[in-house]
Write a protein that holds these residues in place. Sequence first.
Motif, PDB file in Angstrom:
ATOM      1  N   ILE A   1      11.103  29.863 -79.066  1.00  0.00           N
ATOM      2  CA  ILE A   1      11.509  31.245 -79.303  1.00  0.00           C
ATOM      3  C   ILE A   1      12.027  31.350 -80.734  1.00  0.00           C
ATOM      4  O   ILE A   1      12.765  30.478 -81.193  1.00  0.00           O
ATOM      5  CB  ILE A   1      12.609  31.686 -78.318  1.00  0.00           C
ATOM      6  CG1 ILE A   1      12.107  31.643 -76.876  1.00  0.00           C
ATOM      7  CG2 ILE A   1      13.140  33.079 -78.651  1.00  0.00           C
ATOM      8  CD1 ILE A   1      13.208  31.811 -75.843  1.00  0.00           C
ATOM      9  N   VAL A   2      11.633  32.404 -81.432  1.00  0.00           N
ATOM     10  CA  VAL A   2      12.143  32.659 -82.780  1.00  0.00           C
ATOM     11  C   VAL A   2      12.689  34.084 -82.834  1.00  0.00           C
ATOM     12  O   VAL A   2      11.930  35.049 -82.637  1.00  0.00           O
ATOM     13  CB  VAL A   2      11.065  32.472 -83.856  1.00  0.00           C
ATOM     14  CG1 VAL A   2      11.641  32.793 -85.241  1.00  0.00           C
ATOM     15  CG2 VAL A   2      10.512  31.045 -83.833  1.00  0.00           C
ATOM     16  N   ASP A   3      13.989  34.208 -83.071  1.00  0.00           N
ATOM     17  CA  ASP A   3      14.650  35.496 -83.248  1.00  0.00           C
ATOM     18  C   ASP A   3      15.061  35.630 -84.712  1.00  0.00           C
ATOM     19  O   ASP A   3      15.680  34.715 -85.267  1.00  0.00           O
ATOM     20  CB  ASP A   3      15.890  35.610 -82.355  1.00  0.00           C
ATOM     21  CG  ASP A   3      15.554  35.564 -80.872  1.00  0.00           C
ATOM     22  OD1 ASP A   3      14.510  36.117 -80.484  1.00  0.00           O
ATOM     23  OD2 ASP A   3      16.340  34.973 -80.099  1.00  0.00           O
ATOM     24  N   VAL A   4      14.749  36.745 -85.339  1.00  0.00           N
ATOM     25  CA  VAL A   4      15.020  36.949 -86.762  1.00  0.00           C
ATOM     26  C   VAL A   4      16.293  37.771 -86.933  1.00  0.00           C
ATOM     27  O   VAL A   4      16.413  38.885 -86.410  1.00  0.00           O
ATOM     28  CB  VAL A   4      13.839  37.655 -87.450  1.00  0.00           C
ATOM     29  CG1 VAL A   4      14.171  37.971 -88.911  1.00  0.00           C
ATOM     30  CG2 VAL A   4      12.594  36.772 -87.379  1.00  0.00           C
ATOM     31  N   ALA A   5      17.254  37.197 -87.686  1.00  0.00           N
ATOM     32  CA  ALA A   5      18.495  37.902 -87.992  1.00  0.00           C
ATOM     33  C   ALA A   5      18.376  38.716 -89.268  1.00  0.00           C
ATOM     34  O   ALA A   5      19.099  39.701 -89.459  1.00  0.00           O
ATOM     35  CB  ALA A   5      19.651  36.917 -88.123  1.00  0.00           C
ATOM     36  N   GLY A   6      17.476  38.305 -90.154  1.00  0.00           N
ATOM     37  CA  GLY A   6      17.308  39.005 -91.417  1.00  0.00           C
ATOM     38  C   GLY A   6      16.299  38.282 -92.289  1.00  0.00           C
ATOM     39  O   GLY A   6      15.652  37.328 -91.858  1.00  0.00           O
ATOM     40  N   ARG A   7      16.182  38.734 -93.505  1.00  0.00           N
ATOM     41  CA  ARG A   7      15.211  38.161 -94.427  1.00  0.00           C
ATOM     42  C   ARG A   7      15.868  37.971 -95.792  1.00  0.00           C
ATOM     43  O   ARG A   7      16.900  38.562 -96.098  1.00  0.00           O
ATOM     44  CB  ARG A   7      13.995  39.079 -94.553  1.00  0.00           C
ATOM     45  CG  ARG A   7      14.312  40.432 -95.176  1.00  0.00           C
ATOM     46  CD  ARG A   7      13.104  41.364 -95.197  1.00  0.00           C
ATOM     47  NE  ARG A   7      13.351  42.539 -96.023  1.00  0.00           N
ATOM     48  CZ  ARG A   7      13.870  43.664 -95.583  1.00  0.00           C
ATOM     49  NH1 ARG A   7      14.220  43.788 -94.308  1.00  0.00           N
ATOM     50  NH2 ARG A   7      14.055  44.675 -96.421  1.00  0.00           N
ATOM     51  N   PHE A   8      15.240  37.132 -96.636  1.00  0.00           N
ATOM     52  CA  PHE A   8      15.642  36.976 -98.021  1.00  0.00           C
ATOM     53  C   PHE A   8      14.579  37.630 -98.902  1.00  0.00           C
ATOM     54  O   PHE A   8      13.422  37.204 -98.914  1.00  0.00           O
ATOM     55  CB  PHE A   8      15.791  35.501 -98.395  1.00  0.00           C
ATOM     56  CG  PHE A   8      17.087  34.896 -97.942  1.00  0.00           C
ATOM     57  CD1 PHE A   8      18.296  35.346 -98.451  1.00  0.00           C
ATOM     58  CD2 PHE A   8      17.098  33.865 -97.015  1.00  0.00           C
ATOM     59  CE1 PHE A   8      19.496  34.773 -98.040  1.00  0.00           C
ATOM     60  CE2 PHE A   8      18.296  33.283 -96.606  1.00  0.00           C
ATOM     61  CZ  PHE A   8      19.492  33.752 -97.120  1.00  0.00           C
ATOM     62  N   ASP A   9      15.003  38.661 -99.634  1.00  0.00           N
ATOM     63  CA  ASP A   9      14.120  39.366-100.558  1.00  0.00           C
ATOM     64  C   ASP A   9      14.490  39.016-101.993  1.00  0.00           C
ATOM     65  O   ASP A   9      15.616  38.602-102.282  1.00  0.00           O
ATOM     66  CB  ASP A   9      14.242  40.884-100.379  1.00  0.00           C
ATOM     67  CG  ASP A   9      13.595  41.382 -99.101  1.00  0.00           C
ATOM     68  OD1 ASP A   9      12.999  40.564 -98.368  1.00  0.00           O
ATOM     69  OD2 ASP A   9      13.701  42.597 -98.831  1.00  0.00           O
ATOM     70  N   ILE A  10      13.554  39.234-102.898  1.00  0.00           N
ATOM     71  CA  ILE A  10      13.810  39.034-104.315  1.00  0.00           C
ATOM     72  C   ILE A  10      14.927  39.973-104.752  1.00  0.00           C
ATOM     73  O   ILE A  10      14.957  41.149-104.398  1.00  0.00           O
ATOM     74  CB  ILE A  10      12.539  39.313-105.124  1.00  0.00           C
ATOM     75  CG1 ILE A  10      11.403  38.380-104.663  1.00  0.00           C
ATOM     76  CG2 ILE A  10      12.790  39.152-106.618  1.00  0.00           C
ATOM     77  CD1 ILE A  10      10.050  38.809-105.135  1.00  0.00           C
ATOM     78  N   SER A  11      15.859  39.470-105.538  1.00  0.00           N
ATOM     79  CA  SER A  11      16.975  40.280-106.015  1.00  0.00           C
ATOM     80  C   SER A  11      16.479  41.509-106.772  1.00  0.00           C
ATOM     81  O   SER A  11      15.571  41.404-107.602  1.00  0.00           O
ATOM     82  CB  SER A  11      17.869  39.455-106.948  1.00  0.00           C
ATOM     83  OG  SER A  11      18.794  40.289-107.623  1.00  0.00           O
ATOM     84  N   PRO A  12      17.062  42.684-106.508  1.00  0.00           N
ATOM     85  CA  PRO A  12      16.673  43.880-107.272  1.00  0.00           C
ATOM     86  C   PRO A  12      17.057  43.780-108.741  1.00  0.00           C
ATOM     87  O   PRO A  12      16.575  44.556-109.560  1.00  0.00           O
ATOM     88  CB  PRO A  12      17.451  45.000-106.570  1.00  0.00           C
ATOM     89  CG  PRO A  12      18.620  44.320-105.940  1.00  0.00           C
ATOM     90  CD  PRO A  12      18.106  42.976-105.515  1.00  0.00           C
ATOM     91  N   ASN A  13      17.923  42.823-109.085  1.00  0.00           N
ATOM     92  CA  ASN A  13      18.342  42.629-110.474  1.00  0.00           C
ATOM     93  C   ASN A  13      17.405  41.709-111.243  1.00  0.00           C
ATOM     94  O   ASN A  13      17.614  41.477-112.431  1.00  0.00           O
ATOM     95  CB  ASN A  13      19.745  42.026-110.526  1.00  0.00           C
ATOM     96  CG  ASN A  13      20.765  42.889-109.834  1.00  0.00           C
ATOM     97  OD1 ASN A  13      20.608  44.095-109.735  1.00  0.00           O
ATOM     98  ND2 ASN A  13      21.812  42.262-109.332  1.00  0.00           N
ATOM     99  N   PHE A  14      16.410  41.159-110.546  1.00  0.00           N
ATOM    100  CA  PHE A  14      15.574  40.140-111.174  1.00  0.00           C
ATOM    101  C   PHE A  14      14.881  40.706-112.412  1.00  0.00           C
ATOM    102  O   PHE A  14      14.262  41.760-112.373  1.00  0.00           O
ATOM    103  CB  PHE A  14      14.538  39.617-110.181  1.00  0.00           C
ATOM    104  CG  PHE A  14      13.658  38.547-110.754  1.00  0.00           C
ATOM    105  CD1 PHE A  14      14.198  37.350-111.166  1.00  0.00           C
ATOM    106  CD2 PHE A  14      12.304  38.751-110.901  1.00  0.00           C
ATOM    107  CE1 PHE A  14      13.399  36.363-111.707  1.00  0.00           C
ATOM    108  CE2 PHE A  14      11.493  37.770-111.445  1.00  0.00           C
ATOM    109  CZ  PHE A  14      12.039  36.573-111.847  1.00  0.00           C
ATOM    110  N   SER A  15      14.994  39.983-113.516  1.00  0.00           N
ATOM    111  CA  SER A  15      14.519  40.484-114.793  1.00  0.00           C
ATOM    112  C   SER A  15      13.174  39.898-115.214  1.00  0.00           C
ATOM    113  O   SER A  15      12.697  40.162-116.304  1.00  0.00           O
ATOM    114  CB  SER A  15      15.552  40.185-115.893  1.00  0.00           C
ATOM    115  OG  SER A  15      15.820  38.785-115.945  1.00  0.00           O
ATOM    116  N   GLY A  16      12.557  39.087-114.361  1.00  0.00           N
ATOM    117  CA  GLY A  16      11.279  38.482-114.700  1.00  0.00           C
ATOM    118  C   GLY A  16      10.121  39.387-114.346  1.00  0.00           C
ATOM    119  O   GLY A  16      10.270  40.588-114.148  1.00  0.00           O
ATOM    120  N   ALA A  17       8.934  38.802-114.255  1.00  0.00           N
ATOM    121  CA  ALA A  17       7.753  39.571-113.921  1.00  0.00           C
ATOM    122  C   ALA A  17       7.854  40.114-112.503  1.00  0.00           C
ATOM    123  O   ALA A  17       8.448  39.483-111.630  1.00  0.00           O
ATOM    124  CB  ALA A  17       6.512  38.678-114.049  1.00  0.00           C
TER     125      ALA A  17
END
Length: 451
Positions: free
Chosen positions: A411-427
Amino acid sequence: MRRSVISGLAAALVLTSAGVCGAVAASAAPAAPAATTGVADGAFVSLKPARLLDTRGGSLARPLNAGEVFNLKVNGRGGLPSSGVMAVVLNLTVTGPTRAGNIVAYPKGAAVPNASSLNFVAGDTRANLVTVPVSSDGWVSIRNAVGQTHVIADVQGYYVGSTTTPPAGAVDYFPDTPWRALDTRTDADVHALKPNTYVVQSVDYGTETPNISALAINVTAVRPVAKGYLNAWNGDENAIPNTSNLNFAAGQTTSNMVLVPVTHSTGTSGQALVDFAVGNASTGDVDVIIDVVGVYSKGDGLRFRSAGSPKRIVDTRTGVGTTTLGAATTRTVTAPSTVANSSTIALVTNTTAVKPTAATYLTLWETGTTRSAASNLNPAAGQTVANMAMVGLSQNYQFNIYNNAGTTDVIVDVAGRFDISPNFSGAPGTAATFSAQKAPKATSSETAPLR
């Protein structure tokens, strides 16, 4: 390309496991780009472990009954601020349950989710790390499904809510290729931990080291001689917390995730180090395995995004996500759009092995990459065991699950996700990561008594 790796953040790592007075030889790594100004929501703040709930005492002083929901105030306690908390990271422990069952943690006021946070059998003492969204007024709910059981909750940190002002200590998450920091079964210097002793681990991430505030580690107790528990903290011998991270029975191999805070020190060659400790609070020897899966550090990396109440994306008993796993079998899972989007790099999951037919281990990892030697769960035959897994996603939003022996449902229950930071200054569409370069371990280590 969505999953390009920032070369400026790839830290060339040379690691050794070090004791209280141990030293680490290391190579240099490129510096991280400076953080840009912007919102801080989803950043992580590591806290000294603190106990927020113990139903064996306090105002409740009784176990939770079948179907009972206990509302736990978290904001303003244990180092958490009174507001601005998106989700709290808790180590949940049950002790003395009267029958096999489970508990689930979720934001107060939400409907009881079709998910579990911690599974157990009658008489068990078992722990699991969970990430729980917090209600707008700063509470979480804990529900016991059946029978009666005592519940303990220790806080390890929190993810910041919507704000443009980062609180002190707020950092981003950087996944690492899982690597083994310690295995006392094979280490030349550190052997099985004796009763009431601890070992300090020292890690060098090159020039990134001074920016690190916590490590995401998976800790495994292997064949303990007696029942007891392991606790993990920042290595300060004068500030050992009165908390636990991993409970085990005699002979039982048990794993649990820990988001462990670190202290900073200087090695014998003048290099910067981060230190943390793991202690054996039992009356017998226990072997310990520590696998590092990620780093919490300054810079623009990944930010946590809550899924609300946990969302079930895999249940092999009913064919959701994938099917039952046989021995030496790998299954691929595609994360649905309800838990992942174009900015998502990894998922925060609670993964459960359900009644395997043989003692086994399970590993979760990003599809298209090589499976590491690290494991996420180590269930015995017939056990139903859960553990947090922070698992990367491929460009097609896929991850793999491997089962080593016997047949098991998952069983896999998802608590959340990791997204790219909105502050990221790269491409656009790129993500930061630490990259571990493996090297032979070569140093001396010592253990010290728990106080």
